[in-house]
Design an enzyme around this catalytic site. Structure first.
Site, mmCIF file in Angstrom:
data_model
loop_
_atom_site.group_PDB
_atom_site.id
_atom_site.type_symbol
_atom_site.label_atom_id
_atom_site.label_comp_id
_atom_site.label_asym_id
_atom_site.label_seq_id
_atom_site.Cartn_x
_atom_site.Cartn_y
_atom_site.Cartn_z
ATOM 1 N N ARG A 60 -9.855 2.750 25.444
ATOM 2 C CA ARG A 60 -10.067 1.376 24.980
ATOM 3 C C ARG A 60 -9.166 1.012 23.806
ATOM 4 N NH1 ARG A 60 -15.998 2.208 23.300
ATOM 5 N NH2 ARG A 60 -14.971 4.139 22.711
ATOM 6 N N GLU A 95 -11.713 5.042 10.290
ATOM 7 C CA GLU A 95 -12.459 4.823 9.055
ATOM 8 C C GLU A 95 -11.469 4.391 7.975
ATOM 9 O OE1 GLU A 95 -15.942 7.385 6.975
ATOM 10 O OE2 GLU A 95 -14.038 8.434 7.215
ATOM 11 N N ARG A 130 6.341 -9.667 -2.641
ATOM 12 C CA ARG A 130 5.273 -10.259 -3.452
ATOM 13 C C ARG A 130 5.043 -9.340 -4.654
ATOM 14 N NH1 ARG A 130 1.849 -14.103 -0.223
ATOM 15 N NH2 ARG A 130 2.522 -13.914 1.927
ATOM 16 N N HIS A 134 2.138 -8.041 -9.410
ATOM 17 C CA HIS A 134 0.954 -8.747 -9.901
ATOM 18 C C HIS A 134 -0.052 -7.826 -10.587
ATOM 19 C CE1 HIS A 134 1.894 -11.456 -6.238
ATOM 20 N NE2 HIS A 134 2.525 -11.917 -7.306
ATOM 21 N N LYS A 160 -7.164 -1.469 -6.520
ATOM 22 C CA LYS A 160 -6.885 -2.016 -5.191
ATOM 23 C C LYS A 160 -6.732 -0.891 -4.173
ATOM 24 C CE LYS A 160 -4.209 -5.765 -7.227
ATOM 25 N NZ LYS A 160 -2.938 -6.481 -7.269
ATOM 26 N N HIS A 180 1.140 -4.429 -9.089
ATOM 27 C CA HIS A 180 1.311 -4.136 -7.670
ATOM 28 C C HIS A 180 2.266 -5.135 -7.023
ATOM 29 C CE1 HIS A 180 -0.036 -4.720 -3.379
ATOM 30 N NE2 HIS A 180 0.375 -3.468 -3.396
ATOM 31 N N TYR A 226 -6.720 -5.977 1.406
ATOM 32 C CA TYR A 226 -6.945 -5.497 0.045
ATOM 33 C C TYR A 226 -8.452 -5.383 -0.190
ATOM 34 C CZ TYR A 226 -2.494 -8.046 -0.972
ATOM 35 O OH TYR A 226 -1.221 -8.552 -0.993
ATOM 36 N N GLU A 285 -4.234 -13.919 -14.254
ATOM 37 C CA GLU A 285 -3.219 -13.419 -13.324
ATOM 38 C C GLU A 285 -1.837 -13.570 -13.946
ATOM 39 O OE1 GLU A 285 -5.108 -14.271 -8.930
ATOM 40 O OE2 GLU A 285 -3.745 -15.741 -9.751
ATOM 41 N N LYS A 333 6.510 -19.001 -7.648
ATOM 42 C CA LYS A 333 5.646 -18.435 -8.683
ATOM 43 C C LYS A 333 6.142 -17.044 -9.110
ATOM 44 C CE LYS A 333 0.895 -17.002 -9.594
ATOM 45 N NZ LYS A 333 -0.438 -16.817 -9.044
ATOM 46 N N ASP A 334 6.466 -16.191 -8.139
ATOM 47 C CA ASP A 334 6.927 -14.839 -8.462
ATOM 48 C C ASP A 334 8.328 -14.832 -9.072
ATOM 49 O OD1 ASP A 334 4.547 -13.682 -7.746
ATOM 50 O OD2 ASP A 334 5.255 -12.863 -5.850
#
Length: 171
Positions: free
Chosen positions: A23, A28, A53, A56, A65, A112, A125, A136, A160-161
């Site tokens: 299937r 996990e 990205r 941050h 995280k 990160h 995340y 932030e 923004k970055d």
């Protein structure tokens, strides 16, 4: 699940096992008995190839995280911002992908960032603290003092970055 330690204190890679049958598979992603962390918040992002990205973090209410890739792959980066750490100002990188079944736990005290290596990469995340927009902040993805070896010559970076500041201006 298997924990793989890095040279950075508390920064770990989590290797999961996929159980396949006709299937598909079952895997996990997180087990509190193995990785003793309490998560409060979850996010999912989807990005095109060569999106960068980051880097941050939150000044207050720092977040741990656990990063997992559900589709595609990323070059994932954590920069140690803990002033008393032996690895302060250094970065660790790892390739995470749906195929290699690796997740990356980044404890509070790190910035990160990542670069997607495939189109439509889906990243999940788990975060130890809620998002706090007022706190932030970000370090420039191409900061020369950190000197991350990004795997793209043409990154796609948000406005923004692009306005993040240099590492030395934080410390």
């Amino acid at each position: 699940m298997k924990i793989i330690k890095t040279k950075f204190k508390d920064l770990i890679i989590v290797k999961t096992k996929k159980n396949f049958d006709k299937r598909g598979y079952l895997s996990e992603v997180f087990n509190n008995k193995i990785l003793k962390v309490k998560f409060k918040f979850q996010l999912v992002s989807c990005s095109k190839k060569n999106v960068v990205r980051g880097l941050h973090f939150q000044k207050k209410n720092a977040q741990g995280k656990l990063i997992t890739i559900f589709k595609g792959s990323v070059y994932d980066v954590a920069v140690d911002l803990r002033k008393n750490s032996k690895t302060f100002g250094k970065y660790f990188s790892v390739i995470l992908s749906a195929k290699n079944s690796k997740s990356f736990y980044i404890p509070p005290g790190f910035a990160h960032g990542f670069c997607t290596l495939e189109d439509n990469t889906i990243m999940h995340y788990n975060l130890t603290n809620l998002r706090d927009k007022k706190n932030e902040v970000g370090i420039l993805w191409n900061d020369p003092d950190i000197n991350i070896k990004w795997p793209t010559k043409k990154p796609i970076v948000s406005k923004k970055d692009q306005q993040n500041i240099y590492f030395k201006d934080f410390f």
